[in-house]
Design an enzyme around this catalytic site. Structure first.
Site, PDB file in Angstrom:
ATOM      1  N   SER A 142       0.867  -1.182   0.000  1.00 31.40           N
ATOM      2  CA  SER A 142       0.000   0.000   0.000  1.00 31.40           C
ATOM      3  C   SER A 142       0.895   1.219   0.000  1.00 31.40           C
ATOM      4  O   SER A 142       2.070   1.126   0.389  1.00 31.40           O
ATOM      5  CB  SER A 142      -0.863  -0.005   1.266  1.00 31.40           C
ATOM      6  OG  SER A 142      -1.535   1.221   1.434  1.00 31.40           O
ATOM      7  N   TYR A 155      -2.430  -1.324  10.401  1.00 27.23           N
ATOM      8  CA  TYR A 155      -2.359  -1.462   8.945  1.00 27.23           C
ATOM      9  C   TYR A 155      -1.022  -0.931   8.422  1.00 27.23           C
ATOM     10  O   TYR A 155      -0.332  -1.594   7.629  1.00 27.23           O
ATOM     11  CB  TYR A 155      -3.525  -0.697   8.309  1.00 27.23           C
ATOM     12  CG  TYR A 155      -3.690  -0.891   6.822  1.00 27.23           C
ATOM     13  CD1 TYR A 155      -4.354  -2.002   6.311  1.00 27.23           C
ATOM     14  CD2 TYR A 155      -3.197   0.052   5.916  1.00 27.23           C
ATOM     15  CE1 TYR A 155      -4.525  -2.174   4.940  1.00 27.23           C
ATOM     16  CE2 TYR A 155      -3.355  -0.106   4.550  1.00 27.23           C
ATOM     17  CZ  TYR A 155      -4.030  -1.222   4.063  1.00 27.23           C
ATOM     18  OH  TYR A 155      -4.189  -1.381   2.700  1.00 27.23           O
TER      19      TYR A 155
HETATM   20  P1  NAD Z   1     -11.320  -6.298  -0.542  1.00 24.61           P
HETATM   21  O1  NAD Z   1     -11.921  -6.165   0.814  1.00 24.61           O
HETATM   22  O2  NAD Z   1     -12.187  -6.110  -1.739  1.00 24.61           O
HETATM   23  O3  NAD Z   1     -10.577  -7.688  -0.697  1.00 24.61           O
HETATM   24  C1  NAD Z   1      -9.870  -8.305   0.351  1.00 24.61           C
HETATM   25  C2  NAD Z   1      -9.844  -9.795   0.104  1.00 24.61           C
HETATM   26  O4  NAD Z   1      -9.122 -10.398   1.182  1.00 24.61           O
HETATM   27  C3  NAD Z   1     -11.238 -10.435   0.106  1.00 24.61           C
HETATM   28  O5  NAD Z   1     -11.324 -11.442  -0.877  1.00 24.61           O
HETATM   29  C4  NAD Z   1     -11.335 -11.055   1.486  1.00 24.61           C
HETATM   30  O6  NAD Z   1     -12.203 -12.186   1.573  1.00 24.61           O
HETATM   31  C5  NAD Z   1      -9.893 -11.471   1.683  1.00 24.61           C
HETATM   32  N1  NAD Z   1      -9.601 -11.716   3.092  1.00 24.61           N
HETATM   33  C6  NAD Z   1      -9.730 -10.887   4.146  1.00 24.61           C
HETATM   34  N2  NAD Z   1      -9.429 -11.533   5.287  1.00 24.61           N
HETATM   35  C7  NAD Z   1      -9.101 -12.804   4.936  1.00 24.61           C
HETATM   36  C8  NAD Z   1      -8.698 -13.953   5.657  1.00 24.61           C
HETATM   37  N3  NAD Z   1      -8.582 -13.943   6.989  1.00 24.61           N
HETATM   38  N4  NAD Z   1      -8.458 -15.089   4.965  1.00 24.61           N
HETATM   39  C9  NAD Z   1      -8.578 -15.133   3.618  1.00 24.61           C
HETATM   40  N5  NAD Z   1      -8.960 -14.071   2.885  1.00 24.61           N
HETATM   41  C10 NAD Z   1      -9.208 -12.922   3.545  1.00 24.61           C
HETATM   42  O7  NAD Z   1     -10.141  -5.210  -0.545  1.00 24.61           O
HETATM   43  P2  NAD Z   1      -9.055  -4.834  -1.678  1.00 24.61           P
HETATM   44  O8  NAD Z   1      -9.048  -3.361  -1.774  1.00 24.61           O
HETATM   45  O9  NAD Z   1      -9.247  -5.632  -2.908  1.00 24.61           O
HETATM   46  O10 NAD Z   1      -7.728  -5.262  -0.914  1.00 24.61           O
HETATM   47  C11 NAD Z   1      -6.776  -6.145  -1.464  1.00 24.61           C
HETATM   48  C12 NAD Z   1      -5.393  -5.747  -0.960  1.00 24.61           C
HETATM   49  O11 NAD Z   1      -5.062  -4.447  -1.459  1.00 24.61           O
HETATM   50  C13 NAD Z   1      -5.275  -5.663   0.564  1.00 24.61           C
HETATM   51  O12 NAD Z   1      -4.053  -6.219   0.983  1.00 24.61           O
HETATM   52  C14 NAD Z   1      -5.290  -4.179   0.821  1.00 24.61           C
HETATM   53  O13 NAD Z   1      -4.630  -3.825   2.003  1.00 24.61           O
HETATM   54  C15 NAD Z   1      -4.551  -3.668  -0.415  1.00 24.61           C
HETATM   55  N6  NAD Z   1      -4.770  -2.256  -0.700  1.00 24.61           N
HETATM   56  C16 NAD Z   1      -6.021  -1.795  -0.985  1.00 24.61           C
HETATM   57  C17 NAD Z   1      -6.185  -0.443  -1.238  1.00 24.61           C
HETATM   58  C18 NAD Z   1      -7.526   0.144  -1.547  1.00 24.61           C
HETATM   59  O14 NAD Z   1      -7.642   1.390  -1.559  1.00 24.61           O
HETATM   60  N7  NAD Z   1      -8.552  -0.646  -1.821  1.00 24.61           N
HETATM   61  C19 NAD Z   1      -5.076   0.430  -1.194  1.00 24.61           C
HETATM   62  C20 NAD Z   1      -3.835  -0.091  -0.904  1.00 24.61           C
HETATM   63  C21 NAD Z   1      -3.679  -1.435  -0.673  1.00 24.61           C
END
Ligand code: NAD
Length: 261
Positions: A142, A155
């Site tokens: 991130s 986080y």
């Molecule tokens: P999201 O909530 O859409 O997806 C997260 C996924 O992780 C889901 O499929 C969920 O089921 C899975 N997950 C959560 N806890 C779990 C567990 N205990 N076991 C197995 N699976 C689990 O969110 P996203 O935005 O797609 O996030 C994906 C990655 O991107 C994350 O690591 C997040 O920190 C990172 N990220 C997101 C953003 C943003 O703005 N959306 C920015 C920077 C980084």
């Protein structure tokens, strides 16, 4: 059904958001895909992508906070496909609260899912990558792996940690054809962002629209959310481009200019 000789990609948290977009991108290229996620309809989501692109797949609702389930998922994937060539450690969770109110149980869950899971999955798949002298590891970190924001202590700690883990893997993997890189997105409008709006409204005393404009998009030089497809394309650059074999140990910012400050 015979197992495809194409490369196999394992993506944690791939039944939602960024992980799902990454899975769809590799599916379009015909790769075998190992899906994971806790969405209740995860099996259907994975099957739908696989059917649409006529690829081989597995789906595991393995809990990334449980090392035993991670190990089991890795072993079953290797058994089915013989190898996992590309690992995308993507599953992640968020919680927003001032440090003195931050629940211990939330701290532990965030460190377990966002950081420790990547270690356990990498450790389980590393020997096979090393033996075949090929591996691509992508950790979805991130912008919060490079700079901090208030109220996100766990986080930010997990994401700084995974950037450090990535660089260490790059150093250890180089001689074995294994590269490791982090992708550092800015704000992408997925459920993880949607779910933090109520807490952000509370800690900042703002309306929903104020949170979007004055918290999420405030630091972006380009005042828009980043698309899941943009993140997926950046992952592809790190695994499949001509630069991929010599690009390792980097934290690639795809953050609309956030960390240019
Ligand atoms: P999201 O909530 O859409 O997806 C997260 C996924 O992780 C889901 O499929 C969920 O089921 C899975 N997950 C959560 N806890 C779990 C567990 N205990 N076991 C197995 N699976 C689990 O969110 P996203 O935005 O797609 O996030 C994906 C990655 O991107 C994350 O690591 C997040 O920190 C990172 N990220 C997101 C953003 C943003 O703005 N959306 C920015 C920077 C980084």
């Amino acid at each position: 059904m015979s197992v495809s000789q194409l490369k196999t990609v394992l993506i944690t948290g791939s039944t939602s958001g960024i992980g799902l977009a990454i899975a769809k991108m590799y599916a379009q290229k015909g790769y075998n895909i190992v899906f994971n996620g806790l969405e209740p309809n995860g099996a259907e989501i994975a099957a739908e992508v696989a059917t649409a692109h006529n690829i081989q797949h597995l789906f595991f609702p393995a809990d990334m906070s449980d090392p035993a389930q991670i190990k089991d998922m890795a072993e079953q994937s290797l058994e089915r496909f013989g190898t996992v060539d590309i690992l995308v450690n993507n599953a992640g969770v968020q919680f927003v609260a001032p440090v003195e109110e931050f629940p211990e149980v939330k701290w532990d869950a965030i460190i377990d899912i966002n950081l420790n899971a990547a270690f356990h999955m990498t450790k389980a798949l590393w020997p096979k990558m090393k033996a075949q002298k090929f591996g691509r590891i992508i950790n979805i970190a991130s912008a919060h792996g490079l700079i901090a924001s208030p109220f996100k202590s766990a986080y930010v700690s997990s994401k700084f940690g995974i950037v450090g883990f990535t660089k260490t893997l790059a150093l250890e993997g180089g001689e074995f054809g294994i590269t490791a890189n982090a992708v550092c997105p800015g704000y992408v409008f997925t459920p993880i962002v949607e779910r933090q709006i109520p807490d952000q409204m509370k800690v900042h005393n703002m309306t929903r629209e104020e949170v979007i404009q004055n918290v999420f998009l405030k630091e972006h030089a380009v005042k828009e959310f980043i698309t899941v497809e943009a993140i997926a394309e950046s992952v592809l650059f790190l695994t499949d481009s001509a630069a991929a074999s010599v690009t390792t140990g980097i934290a690639l910012s795809v953050d609309a200019g956030w960390t240019a400050h």
